[in-house]
Write a protein that holds these residues in place. Structure first.
Motif, mmCIF file in Angstrom:
data_model
loop_
_atom_site.group_PDB
_atom_site.id
_atom_site.type_symbol
_atom_site.label_atom_id
_atom_site.label_comp_id
_atom_site.label_asym_id
_atom_site.label_seq_id
_atom_site.Cartn_x
_atom_site.Cartn_y
_atom_site.Cartn_z
ATOM 1 N N ALA A 1 10.716 -3.169 9.551
ATOM 2 C CA ALA A 1 9.718 -3.417 8.500
ATOM 3 C C ALA A 1 10.342 -3.132 7.125
ATOM 4 C CB ALA A 1 8.475 -2.565 8.733
ATOM 5 N N TRP A 2 11.104 -2.052 7.015
ATOM 6 C CA TRP A 2 11.785 -1.751 5.757
ATOM 7 C C TRP A 2 12.948 -2.713 5.510
ATOM 8 C CZ3 TRP A 2 10.015 0.613 1.787
ATOM 9 C CH2 TRP A 2 8.987 1.545 1.962
ATOM 10 N N ASP B 1 12.992 -5.795 6.162
ATOM 11 C CA ASP B 1 12.388 -6.973 5.534
ATOM 12 C C ASP B 1 12.137 -6.749 4.049
ATOM 13 O OD1 ASP B 1 12.392 -8.291 7.979
ATOM 14 O OD2 ASP B 1 10.280 -7.862 8.405
ATOM 15 N N GLU B 2 11.776 -5.534 3.690
ATOM 16 C CA GLU B 2 11.473 -5.207 2.283
ATOM 17 C C GLU B 2 12.718 -5.306 1.391
ATOM 18 O OE1 GLU B 2 8.567 -3.851 0.688
ATOM 19 O OE2 GLU B 2 7.367 -4.291 2.470
ATOM 20 N N VAL B 3 13.878 -4.941 1.939
ATOM 21 C CA VAL B 3 15.076 -4.847 1.096
ATOM 22 C C VAL B 3 16.185 -5.823 1.506
ATOM 23 C CG1 VAL B 3 14.610 -2.467 0.410
ATOM 24 C CG2 VAL B 3 15.990 -2.903 2.457
ATOM 25 N N SER C 1 13.570 6.448 6.268
ATOM 26 C CA SER C 1 12.243 6.106 5.726
ATOM 27 C C SER C 1 11.128 6.934 6.346
ATOM 28 C CB SER C 1 11.957 4.611 5.896
ATOM 29 O OG SER C 1 11.895 4.259 7.271
ATOM 30 N N PRO D 1 14.653 0.855 -4.442
ATOM 31 C CA PRO D 1 13.356 0.496 -3.848
ATOM 32 C C PRO D 1 12.766 1.592 -2.951
ATOM 33 C CG PRO D 1 14.909 -1.309 -3.591
ATOM 34 C CD PRO D 1 15.682 -0.139 -4.124
ATOM 35 N N ARG E 1 9.514 4.246 -3.776
ATOM 36 C CA ARG E 1 8.338 4.236 -2.906
ATOM 37 C C ARG E 1 8.202 5.467 -2.025
ATOM 38 N NH1 ARG E 1 7.765 -1.493 -0.510
ATOM 39 N NH2 ARG E 1 6.095 -0.501 0.629
#
Length: 186
Positions: free
Chosen positions: A49-50, A52-54, A123, A173, A177
């Motif tokens: 999931a992370w 995909d974010e970065v 994370s 990023p 967050r």
């Protein structure tokens, strides 16, 4: 698990490799070993999931994806060479040793993809309080063979090492967050 299987297929295709027969099933079996509570397929799903974010920040996203799949493939809480063994296992597909060895967390990585991978792996430290508390219980389960006192001392040392860093997260990023929540959790 269908999502992880899709990612596996895409990762191998992007690397231009044909993985050995049964390699993905072997990974699934490893992440499902009974001594694991945190280092499971759920951990992989949370990492992706992370990812995909970065992903757009990565120089070689397929290598990072493969390293994510393999970074905890070998996980024996009694051992100190899990990352090296995991990297060796990954070599059947591609050499991502540098990335996997960065997840030892013994130094802040310099290379950009390693920094992203390590931040993704860490994370969980910046997760919501209920998820962080669940993570701590899961880690305790994985070290159930260690006495309470020894576990508390060892765990405190590990967590304090992250707090002692100027920043827990090396990339903007994840730092933006997760940093403050991670520090509060720790």
């Amino acid at each position: 698990m269908a999502e992880l299987a899709r990612r596996w297929t895409e990762c191998c295709a992007a690397l231009g490799v044909e993985p050995p027969a049964g390699a993905f099933d072997d990974l699934v079996a490893r992440y499902g070993e009974p001594h694991r509570a945190y280092h499971t397929l759920r951990h992989l799903e949370e990492c992706f999931a992370w990812y995909d974010e970065v992903r757009a920040m990565m120089r070689q996203p397929a290598r990072v994806a493969l390293a994510l799949f393999y970074h905890d493939a070998i996980y024996d809480p009694h051992a100190h060479d899990n990352e090296a063994k995991s990297a060796e296992l990954a070599r059947a597909i591609a050499d991502v040793t540098d990335l996997i060895m960065a997840t030892k967390h013994d130094a802040v990585p310099v290379e950009p993809d390693s920094r992203l991978l390590v931040d993704i792996d860490l994370s969980i430290l910046g997760a919501s309080q209920p998820r962080f508390d669940e993570y701590e219980r899961q880690i305790r389960f994985e070290y159930s063979w260690v006495s309470d006192g020894d576990f508390r001392r060892g765990r405190a040392a590990v967590l304090k090492s992250f707090l002692a860093r100027a920043t827990i997260y090396a990339t903007e990023p994840l730092r933006a967050r997760l940093e403050s929540t991670a520090r509060a959790n720790l």
